[in-house]
Motif scaffolding. Structure first.
Motif, PDB file in Angstrom:
ATOM      1  N   LEU A 111      -6.808  14.686  -2.423  1.00 54.17           N
ATOM      2  CA  LEU A 111      -6.670  13.993  -1.137  1.00 54.17           C
ATOM      3  C   LEU A 111      -5.354  13.240  -1.041  1.00 54.17           C
ATOM      4  N   VAL A 112      -4.874  12.743  -2.171  1.00 51.34           N
ATOM      5  CA  VAL A 112      -3.636  11.968  -2.155  1.00 51.34           C
ATOM      6  C   VAL A 112      -2.403  12.863  -2.266  1.00 51.34           C
ATOM      7  N   GLY A 113      -2.619  14.172  -2.444  1.00 47.70           N
ATOM      8  CA  GLY A 113      -1.501  15.098  -2.444  1.00 47.70           C
ATOM      9  C   GLY A 113      -1.212  15.762  -3.765  1.00 47.70           C
ATOM     10  N   SER A 114      -2.018  15.498  -4.776  1.00 49.48           N
ATOM     11  CA  SER A 114      -1.830  16.123  -6.078  1.00 49.48           C
ATOM     12  C   SER A 114      -2.238  17.589  -6.008  1.00 49.48           C
ATOM     13  N   HIS A 115      -1.688  18.370  -6.905  1.00 52.56           N
ATOM     14  CA  HIS A 115      -2.067  19.777  -7.015  1.00 52.56           C
ATOM     15  C   HIS A 115      -2.934  19.996  -8.251  1.00 52.56           C
ATOM     16  N   TRP A 116      -3.576  18.926  -8.733  1.00 47.61           N
ATOM     17  CA  TRP A 116      -4.395  19.015  -9.932  1.00 47.61           C
ATOM     18  C   TRP A 116      -5.496  20.051  -9.735  1.00 47.61           C
ATOM     19  N   GLY A 117      -5.714  20.825 -10.746  1.00 46.50           N
ATOM     20  CA  GLY A 117      -6.777  21.819 -10.728  1.00 46.50           C
ATOM     21  C   GLY A 117      -6.768  22.586 -12.024  1.00 46.50           C
ATOM     22  N   GLU A 118      -7.845  23.301 -12.249  1.00 46.79           N
ATOM     23  CA  GLU A 118      -7.986  24.025 -13.502  1.00 46.79           C
ATOM     24  C   GLU A 118      -8.303  25.494 -13.312  1.00 46.79           C
ATOM     25  N   GLY A 119      -8.406  25.939 -12.072  1.00 48.52           N
ATOM     26  CA  GLY A 119      -8.750  27.328 -11.839  1.00 48.52           C
ATOM     27  C   GLY A 119     -10.195  27.645 -12.169  1.00 48.52           C
ATOM     28  N   THR A 120     -11.071  26.662 -12.057  1.00 47.97           N
ATOM     29  CA  THR A 120     -12.488  26.842 -12.376  1.00 47.97           C
ATOM     30  C   THR A 120     -13.329  26.684 -11.111  1.00 47.97           C
TER      31      THR A 120
ATOM     32  N   GLU B 224       0.824  -1.201   0.000  1.00 46.96           N
ATOM     33  CA  GLU B 224       0.000   0.000   0.000  1.00 46.96           C
ATOM     34  C   GLU B 224       0.865   1.260   0.000  1.00 46.96           C
ATOM     35  N   SER B 225       1.987   1.229   0.668  1.00 48.41           N
ATOM     36  CA  SER B 225       2.907   2.377   0.654  1.00 48.41           C
ATOM     37  C   SER B 225       3.406   2.646  -0.763  1.00 48.41           C
ATOM     38  N   GLN B 226       3.709   1.596  -1.501  1.00 52.53           N
ATOM     39  CA  GLN B 226       4.146   1.757  -2.886  1.00 52.53           C
ATOM     40  C   GLN B 226       3.011   2.286  -3.762  1.00 52.53           C
ATOM     41  N   GLN B 227       1.809   1.787  -3.541  1.00 53.08           N
ATOM     42  CA  GLN B 227       0.667   2.267  -4.314  1.00 53.08           C
ATOM     43  C   GLN B 227       0.375   3.729  -3.994  1.00 53.08           C
ATOM     44  N   ALA B 228       0.563   4.119  -2.742  1.00 51.33           N
ATOM     45  CA  ALA B 228       0.322   5.508  -2.341  1.00 51.33           C
ATOM     46  C   ALA B 228       1.238   6.455  -3.109  1.00 51.33           C
ATOM     47  N   LEU B 229       2.457   6.020  -3.379  1.00 59.10           N
ATOM     48  CA  LEU B 229       3.396   6.855  -4.127  1.00 59.10           C
ATOM     49  C   LEU B 229       2.967   7.041  -5.585  1.00 59.10           C
ATOM     50  N   ARG B 230       2.300   6.060  -6.140  1.00 60.29           N
ATOM     51  CA  ARG B 230       1.896   6.080  -7.546  1.00 60.29           C
ATOM     52  C   ARG B 230       0.532   6.723  -7.782  1.00 60.29           C
ATOM     53  N   MET B 231      -0.283   6.771  -6.759  1.00 57.93           N
ATOM     54  CA  MET B 231      -1.686   7.111  -6.956  1.00 57.93           C
ATOM     55  C   MET B 231      -1.909   8.500  -7.556  1.00 57.93           C
ATOM     56  N   ALA B 232      -1.188   9.503  -7.109  1.00 58.15           N
ATOM     57  CA  ALA B 232      -1.388  10.859  -7.643  1.00 58.15           C
ATOM     58  C   ALA B 232      -1.147  10.880  -9.149  1.00 58.15           C
ATOM     59  N   GLY B 233      -0.089  10.239  -9.598  1.00 57.98           N
ATOM     60  CA  GLY B 233       0.209  10.202 -11.026  1.00 57.98           C
ATOM     61  C   GLY B 233      -0.847   9.468 -11.827  1.00 57.98           C
ATOM     62  N   VAL B 234      -1.349   8.371 -11.292  1.00 53.95           N
ATOM     63  CA  VAL B 234      -2.388   7.608 -11.985  1.00 53.95           C
ATOM     64  C   VAL B 234      -3.659   8.437 -12.100  1.00 53.95           C
ATOM     65  N   LEU B 235      -4.052   9.073 -10.994  1.00 57.50           N
ATOM     66  CA  LEU B 235      -5.271   9.883 -11.027  1.00 57.50           C
ATOM     67  C   LEU B 235      -5.135  11.072 -11.976  1.00 57.50           C
TER      68      LEU B 235
ATOM     69  N   ARG C  88      -3.204   9.908   3.543  1.00 53.41           N
ATOM     70  CA  ARG C  88      -3.776  10.533   2.342  1.00 53.41           C
ATOM     71  C   ARG C  88      -4.324   9.469   1.390  1.00 53.41           C
ATOM     72  N   TYR C  89      -3.565   8.390   1.218  1.00 59.45           N
ATOM     73  CA  TYR C  89      -3.979   7.295   0.351  1.00 59.45           C
ATOM     74  C   TYR C  89      -5.284   6.677   0.849  1.00 59.45           C
ATOM     75  N   PHE C  90      -5.377   6.442   2.164  1.00 52.54           N
ATOM     76  CA  PHE C  90      -6.582   5.880   2.758  1.00 52.54           C
ATOM     77  C   PHE C  90      -7.794   6.760   2.451  1.00 52.54           C
ATOM     78  N   ARG C  91      -7.642   8.065   2.667  1.00 52.22           N
ATOM     79  CA  ARG C  91      -8.766   8.985   2.432  1.00 52.22           C
ATOM     80  C   ARG C  91      -9.195   8.986   0.959  1.00 52.22           C
ATOM     81  N   ALA C  92      -8.221   8.978   0.060  1.00 55.51           N
ATOM     82  CA  ALA C  92      -8.540   8.992  -1.370  1.00 55.51           C
ATOM     83  C   ALA C  92      -9.254   7.706  -1.785  1.00 55.51           C
ATOM     84  N   LEU C  93      -8.756   6.562  -1.337  1.00 50.90           N
ATOM     85  CA  LEU C  93      -9.409   5.296  -1.666  1.00 50.90           C
ATOM     86  C   LEU C  93     -10.809   5.239  -1.080  1.00 50.90           C
ATOM     87  N   ARG C  94     -10.917   5.628   0.178  1.00 55.55           N
ATOM     88  CA  ARG C  94     -12.227   5.590   0.835  1.00 55.55           C
ATOM     89  C   ARG C  94     -13.201   6.541   0.145  1.00 55.55           C
ATOM     90  N   TRP C  95     -12.701   7.691  -0.319  1.00 50.82           N
ATOM     91  CA  TRP C  95     -13.545   8.628  -1.059  1.00 50.82           C
ATOM     92  C   TRP C  95     -14.120   7.946  -2.298  1.00 50.82           C
TER      93      TRP C  95
END
Length: 170
Positions: free
Chosen positions: A60-69, A16-27, A122-129
């Motif tokens: 939730l996983v730590g990404s800064h994704w956004g569009e300013g909308t 799960e720690s390894q998946q947590a590192l990858r999750m932001a990029g996948v999303l 962060r990973y837990f919250r994102a998955l649970r979301w």
């Protein structure tokens, strides 16, 4: 039996720690596939629903994704509620009905080995979301959003990655 349980939990925690590192990029990759201009035959509100669902998980996983909308404001509000992990509330962007009256935000409090690090929390919250927000068949917008998500996942190539991960667990 106890030793087996300890080793199994530690193995899953490491995975799960390894998946947590990858999750932001996948999303972020999946979100990049959901372009409102190129999604054919899907109402704009369904595209927004899909982007809100995944955008919240990404933040939730730590990404800064956004569009300013305006979508960013809705995502920020959800992130704040999820991180607080308190109360019952139905977000304004979700319709009540079909058995849904509210989301239980208390379920977003990390538990077990997910409390070991900020990354796992962060990973837990994102998955649970993603597990908690329903995509109901009876709601045409949510059903169309599920279609958008399915198409974006297959484009990103995440499904084969998840399949190989599942196979490696066996």
């Amino acid at each position: 039996l106890h030793a087996y349980h300890v080793l199994l939990e530690e193995s899953i925690a490491q995975m799960e720690s390894q998946q947590a590192l990858r999750m932001a990029g996948v999303l972020e990759g999946v979100l990049a596939q959901i372009n409102p201009d190129t999604v054919d035959g899907v109402p704009p509100e369904a595209v927004e629903h899909a982007r809100l669902l995944l955008g919240t998980a990404a933040r939730l996983v730590g990404s800064h994704w956004g569009e300013g909308t305006a979508l960013d404001a809705a995502i920020a509000a959800e992130v704040k509620r999820v991180e607080a992990a308190e109360g019952l509330q139905l977000p304004a962007w979700m319709k009540p009905g079909h058995g849904l009256v509210a989301l239980d935000y208390r379920v977003f409090k990390p538990a077990g080995f997910y409390t070991r690090s900020a990354s796992l929390q962060r990973y837990f919250r994102a998955l649970r979301w993603m597990q908690t927000v329903p995509l109901r068949l009876q709601d045409s917008t949510e059903l169309a959003a599920a279609r958008v998500l399915g198409a974006a996942l297959s484009e990103e190539g995440s499904l084969p990655v998840l399949g190989s991960l599942w196979t490696s667990l066996s």
